[in-house]
Design a protein around this motif. Sequence first.
Motif, PDB file in Angstrom:
ATOM      1  N   GLU B 271       1.398  -3.290   9.275  1.00 13.50           N
ATOM      2  CA  GLU B 271       0.456  -2.480   8.806  1.00 13.50           C
ATOM      3  C   GLU B 271       1.213  -0.779   9.154  1.00 13.50           C
ATOM      4  OE1 GLU B 271      -1.910   0.297   7.707  1.00 13.50           O
ATOM      5  OE2 GLU B 271      -1.593   0.093   9.767  1.00 13.50           O
ATOM      6  N   HIS B 272       1.482  -0.847  10.496  1.00  8.27           N
ATOM      7  CA  HIS B 272       2.085   0.432  10.815  1.00  8.27           C
ATOM      8  C   HIS B 272       3.348   0.812   9.687  1.00  8.27           C
ATOM      9  CE1 HIS B 272       0.327   0.505  15.195  1.00  8.27           C
ATOM     10  NE2 HIS B 272      -0.823   0.558  14.255  1.00  8.27           N
ATOM     11  N   ALA B 273       4.098  -0.121   9.620  1.00  6.48           N
ATOM     12  CA  ALA B 273       5.261   0.177   8.629  1.00  6.48           C
ATOM     13  C   ALA B 273       4.818   0.634   7.180  1.00  6.48           C
ATOM     14  CB  ALA B 273       6.334  -1.114   8.625  1.00  6.48           C
ATOM     15  N   ILE B 274       3.850   0.177   6.897  1.00  4.20           N
ATOM     16  CA  ILE B 274       3.221   0.374   5.408  1.00  4.20           C
ATOM     17  C   ILE B 274       2.709   1.908   5.676  1.00  4.20           C
ATOM     18  CG2 ILE B 274       1.421  -0.060   3.598  1.00  4.20           C
ATOM     19  CD1 ILE B 274       1.489  -2.816   4.626  1.00  4.20           C
ATOM     20  N   SER B 275       1.832   1.881   6.468  1.00  6.25           N
ATOM     21  CA  SER B 275       1.162   3.471   6.588  1.00  6.25           C
ATOM     22  C   SER B 275       1.919   4.776   6.994  1.00  6.25           C
ATOM     23  CB  SER B 275      -0.282   3.402   7.293  1.00  6.25           C
ATOM     24  OG  SER B 275      -0.152   3.028   8.581  1.00  6.25           O
ATOM     25  N   ALA B 276       3.006   4.372   7.444  1.00  6.10           N
ATOM     26  CA  ALA B 276       4.037   5.440   7.897  1.00  6.10           C
ATOM     27  C   ALA B 276       4.748   5.818   6.725  1.00  6.10           C
ATOM     28  CB  ALA B 276       5.065   4.574   8.731  1.00  6.10           C
ATOM     29  N   VAL B 277       4.590   5.083   5.735  1.00  7.20           N
ATOM     30  CA  VAL B 277       5.387   5.579   4.402  1.00  7.20           C
ATOM     31  C   VAL B 277       4.245   6.007   3.262  1.00  7.20           C
ATOM     32  CG1 VAL B 277       6.830   4.670   2.367  1.00  7.20           C
ATOM     33  CG2 VAL B 277       7.204   3.815   4.693  1.00  7.20           C
ATOM     34  N   TYR B 278       3.122   5.347   3.248  1.00  5.37           N
ATOM     35  CA  TYR B 278       2.153   5.371   2.315  1.00  5.37           C
ATOM     36  C   TYR B 278       0.772   6.170   2.810  1.00  5.37           C
ATOM     37  CZ  TYR B 278       5.002   2.857  -0.925  1.00  5.37           C
ATOM     38  OH  TYR B 278       6.226   2.330  -1.580  1.00  5.37           O
ATOM     39  N   ASP B 279       0.699   6.381   4.006  1.00  8.04           N
ATOM     40  CA  ASP B 279      -0.583   7.155   4.870  1.00  8.04           C
ATOM     41  C   ASP B 279      -1.836   6.255   4.302  1.00  8.04           C
ATOM     42  OD1 ASP B 279      -1.674   8.769   6.218  1.00  8.04           O
ATOM     43  OD2 ASP B 279      -1.431  10.564   5.090  1.00  8.04           O
ATOM     44  N   ILE B 280      -2.090   4.937   4.089  1.00 11.19           N
ATOM     45  CA  ILE B 280      -3.110   4.477   3.817  1.00 11.19           C
ATOM     46  C   ILE B 280      -3.891   4.300   4.985  1.00 11.19           C
ATOM     47  CG2 ILE B 280      -2.253   3.363   1.879  1.00 11.19           C
ATOM     48  CD1 ILE B 280      -2.140   0.540   3.229  1.00 11.19           C
ATOM     49  N   ALA B 281      -5.314   4.179   4.906  1.00 14.48           N
ATOM     50  CA  ALA B 281      -6.217   3.952   6.159  1.00 14.48           C
ATOM     51  C   ALA B 281      -5.816   2.525   6.694  1.00 14.48           C
ATOM     52  CB  ALA B 281      -7.530   3.761   5.640  1.00 14.48           C
ATOM     53  N   GLY B 352       3.886  -0.335  -4.945  1.00 12.83           N
ATOM     54  CA  GLY B 352       4.615  -1.089  -5.488  1.00 12.83           C
ATOM     55  C   GLY B 352       5.857  -1.744  -4.716  1.00 12.83           C
ATOM     56  N   ARG B 353       6.859  -2.332  -5.191  1.00 10.51           N
ATOM     57  CA  ARG B 353       7.715  -3.099  -4.273  1.00 10.51           C
ATOM     58  C   ARG B 353       8.892  -2.214  -4.112  1.00 10.51           C
ATOM     59  NH1 ARG B 353       9.686  -7.519  -5.495  1.00 10.51           N
ATOM     60  NH2 ARG B 353       7.988  -8.607  -6.572  1.00 10.51           N
ATOM     61  N   GLU B 354       8.782  -0.882  -4.553  1.00 14.19           N
ATOM     62  CA  GLU B 354      10.201  -0.161  -4.181  1.00 14.19           C
ATOM     63  C   GLU B 354      10.593   0.043  -2.788  1.00 14.19           C
ATOM     64  OE1 GLU B 354       6.860   1.035  -5.462  1.00 14.19           O
ATOM     65  OE2 GLU B 354       7.670   0.722  -7.814  1.00 14.19           O
ATOM     66  N   LYS B 355       9.716   0.133  -2.032  1.00 13.06           N
ATOM     67  CA  LYS B 355      10.071   0.390  -0.421  1.00 13.06           C
ATOM     68  C   LYS B 355       9.823  -1.047   0.280  1.00 13.06           C
ATOM     69  CE  LYS B 355       9.952   5.256  -0.815  1.00 13.06           C
ATOM     70  NZ  LYS B 355       9.486   6.566  -0.278  1.00 13.06           N
ATOM     71  N   LEU B 356       9.689  -2.128  -0.155  1.00 11.21           N
ATOM     72  CA  LEU B 356       9.441  -3.225   0.818  1.00 11.21           C
ATOM     73  C   LEU B 356      10.536  -3.254   1.672  1.00 11.21           C
ATOM     74  CD1 LEU B 356       8.037  -6.033  -1.477  1.00 11.21           C
ATOM     75  CD2 LEU B 356       6.893  -4.093  -0.253  1.00 11.21           C
ATOM     76  N   ASP B 357      11.595  -3.112   1.461  1.00 15.10           N
ATOM     77  CA  ASP B 357      12.937  -3.229   2.191  1.00 15.10           C
ATOM     78  C   ASP B 357      12.854  -2.327   3.271  1.00 15.10           C
ATOM     79  OD1 ASP B 357      15.073  -5.050   2.115  1.00 15.10           O
ATOM     80  OD2 ASP B 357      16.161  -3.086   2.633  1.00 15.10           O
ATOM     81  N   VAL B 358      12.414  -0.910   2.886  1.00 14.53           N
ATOM     82  CA  VAL B 358      12.647  -0.050   3.841  1.00 14.53           C
ATOM     83  C   VAL B 358      11.520  -0.370   5.190  1.00 14.53           C
ATOM     84  CG1 VAL B 358      11.945   2.434   4.371  1.00 14.53           C
ATOM     85  CG2 VAL B 358      13.250   1.896   2.671  1.00 14.53           C
ATOM     86  N   MET B 359      10.245  -0.621   4.529  1.00 16.99           N
ATOM     87  CA  MET B 359       9.128  -0.946   5.385  1.00 16.99           C
ATOM     88  C   MET B 359       9.276  -2.029   6.309  1.00 16.99           C
ATOM     89  SD  MET B 359       5.543  -0.342   2.959  1.00 16.99           S
ATOM     90  CE  MET B 359       6.052  -1.244   1.682  1.00 16.99           C
ATOM     91  N   ALA B 360      10.151  -3.358   5.741  1.00 17.27           N
ATOM     92  CA  ALA B 360      10.405  -4.502   6.534  1.00 17.27           C
ATOM     93  C   ALA B 360      11.414  -4.133   7.715  1.00 17.27           C
ATOM     94  CB  ALA B 360      10.967  -5.635   5.585  1.00 17.27           C
ATOM     95  N   GLU B 361      12.384  -3.202   7.282  1.00 16.31           N
ATOM     96  CA  GLU B 361      13.308  -2.928   8.159  1.00 16.31           C
ATOM     97  C   GLU B 361      12.876  -2.100   9.436  1.00 16.31           C
ATOM     98  OE1 GLU B 361      16.968  -3.027   7.449  1.00 16.31           O
ATOM     99  OE2 GLU B 361      16.939  -2.583   9.819  1.00 16.31           O
ATOM    100  N   ASP B 362      11.823  -1.068   8.998  1.00 13.83           N
ATOM    101  CA  ASP B 362      11.111  -0.295   9.837  1.00 13.83           C
ATOM    102  C   ASP B 362      10.349  -1.373  10.916  1.00 13.83           C
ATOM    103  OD1 ASP B 362      10.237   2.002  11.292  1.00 13.83           O
ATOM    104  OD2 ASP B 362       8.468   1.768  10.074  1.00 13.83           O
TER     105      ASP B 362
END
Lengths: 388, 388
Positions: B271-281, B352-362
């Motif tokens: 979740e941290h990897a997601i919200s570091a990119v998209y700033d969701i709650a 969307g799926r654009e940054k899945l790889d970046v997030m998984a890497e992070d």
Amino acid sequence: MNNFAFYNPTKIVFGRGTVSELGGLVEPYGKRVLLVYGGGSIKRNGLYDQVLRQLKGIGAEVYELPGVEPNPRLTSVHRGIELCREHDVQFILGVGGGSVIDAAKAIAAGVPYEGDVWDFYARKARVEKALPLGAVLTLAATGTEMNGNTVITNWEINQKRGMGSIHVYPKFSILDPELTFTVPADQTANGIVDMMSHVFEQYFSLTTDTPLQERLCESILKTVIENGELAIREPDNYAARANLMLCGTYALNGGMISVGVQQDWASHEIEHAISAVYDIAHGAGLSIVFPNWMKYVYRSRIDRFVQYAVRVWDIDPAGKSDEEIALAGIQATRDYFTRIGAPATLGEAGIGREKLDVMAEDAVRFGPLGSFRKLEKDDVKAILEMAL
Amino acid sequence: MNNFAFYNPTKIVFGRGTVSELGGLVEPYGKRVLLVYGGGSIKRNGLYDQVLRQLKGIGAEVYELPGVEPNPRLTSVHRGIELCREHDVQFILGVGGGSVIDAAKAIAAGVPYEGDVWDFYARKARVEKALPLGAVLTLAATGTEMNGNTVITNWEINQKRGMGSIHVYPKFSILDPELTFTVPADQTANGIVDMMSHVFEQYFSLTTDTPLQERLCESILKTVIENGELAIREPDNYAARANLMLCGTYALNGGMISVGVQQDWASHEIEHAISAVYDIAHGAGLSIVFPNWMKYVYRSRIDRFVQYAVRVWDIDPAGKSDEEIALAGIQATRDYFTRIGAPATLGEAGIGREKLDVMAEDAVRFGPLGSFRKLEKDDVKAILEMAL
């Protein structure tokens, strides 16, 4: 739920071999240490040597108060206070069960106090400061290892009294379940009754809207019930001993399981009145008193007793009245105590009706007991009669 | 059960009207206070004025850091550290939800540290000391009010990182459930998901012989489930808000419910990897991730998922395979999150799926995640794919 404050500054160090951390835990508090212990079992099982090695390892000067009694006596506390003052002791270490730690707390509070330490127990004074103390626990039972409570018996006036203060929370307590492998079956059983009773005092309450607190209580009760018989059957079963030890601590760690809940404690007061006269083990006294208290008071809030029966004892409610369900839960409690070898009647403890009146009088010395149902002297006497 | 140490020195002051105790709680720590808060809701509802009155009442000089973001930013923390140094601040008071308190902790640790406070989050340094801090909580969710954890986002490098230290436990936290009456339904739901997720991270474990810890976790989950929907339906139901608030705190108060248990925390890292990119709650992110993590890992220890389904969701096991029971429990979790209005897919959050790889890497930047099942980058990516 009522408003509350919760604060528990005790550090718990739990598990196999953790006595090896003792030196480092004591060191910040000073080099002059009073070592408080009981009847000598720690000398037979090697714990005493281990503790001394730890203390010598940090260059501590160790003074000793051995022989603290199972119901710790004011006279022992006085001896400890004198030793501390004589040697300018900086830290008190209790190594033993609840009695030893309770005595250590009394000494800690007594040293900087000008009056007699009994004043705190007689409700004539409040603790304002205390020496720091720590504990190595050898018996799973009282929870004193993580709270500010202490109970002392004054034999000059046949009174057993408790008090609590934030100043006597142990700085740390070492809990190694292996240290309890050698606890005999009867003491293990008394410990089990003690920790279950602590939960009862917090669980049977008139406070509403406390679903989390109720479930926390039920969690401890179910875990004690499962692991208690196992620990008696297999004294060196690590998991069973560890689960019991953790339950004992959580059952009374400053009220974590009952924040915002009005507690009762009538049964404890009644037990104290009994053991102040007859010097029986606290757990044995509670085993005799508690199911009788339950039978006397359950109608004050039968839904809580129904919940207890169903959730803790898995009583099937189908086709039963609330009354029947509640009574089945109380009976299950008594049966369990009997199964682990705890006594059911005063008679089993060699106590007759001679001093019922004295005990009932003593129990209500500071006013009526409890909150689930307020008990006057006659109520206490009725409960004691039921327990004969 | 594993060996453990437990120590939690935070004082909790809980209940209606307890902000009136704030002055007395701050006073021992000094007169120069930094007040940290968020977007201004505390000005609209009168809490700000109440807090200032309390601080003025003890003659405090108050400096302010307003505008701390929902995912608190390193830049805000830097501003707070500068303010503290400039005015020789002695105490930091966070008034708000988890983000505000996390920022207050970061500032507290950063002030006496010579390097950049981000070093603690990047695991380049450990906190050795900190300014004392306290909190007035306005949102039931993170548990930060009674632990040493803090999570900060560094937008320069798109990283959201957490760290923990005994030095940043709040000295006190005031928890008044009435302060949460005005929390909107979506934030209430996010808080519910957050606290349930904290329990999941400690409950889904490979550690054995931990029956008490499991039951404590289940107690919190059941209580949150019951009270969560009620609080959303009736925002000013005191009992529901109070029960949620207590659950949020107990769910993550330094590990009290999971002592001696190996925890997981993979879902939080994802979740941290997601919200570091998209700033969701945070809670919304956890709602998306957690049931998918469950589906991905449950075979590592299916008996724990069976127990979860039966004890927490009352799934009737009769005639079902373990697989079916476990999956029914996971589905019940998803259904509950949906019922309280929390999102189920990344798509619902506009991802969307654009940054899945970046997030998984992070997410796996410091190595594989979790312990229930170790997750490599490909596993994280697979879970994110399931969440699309």
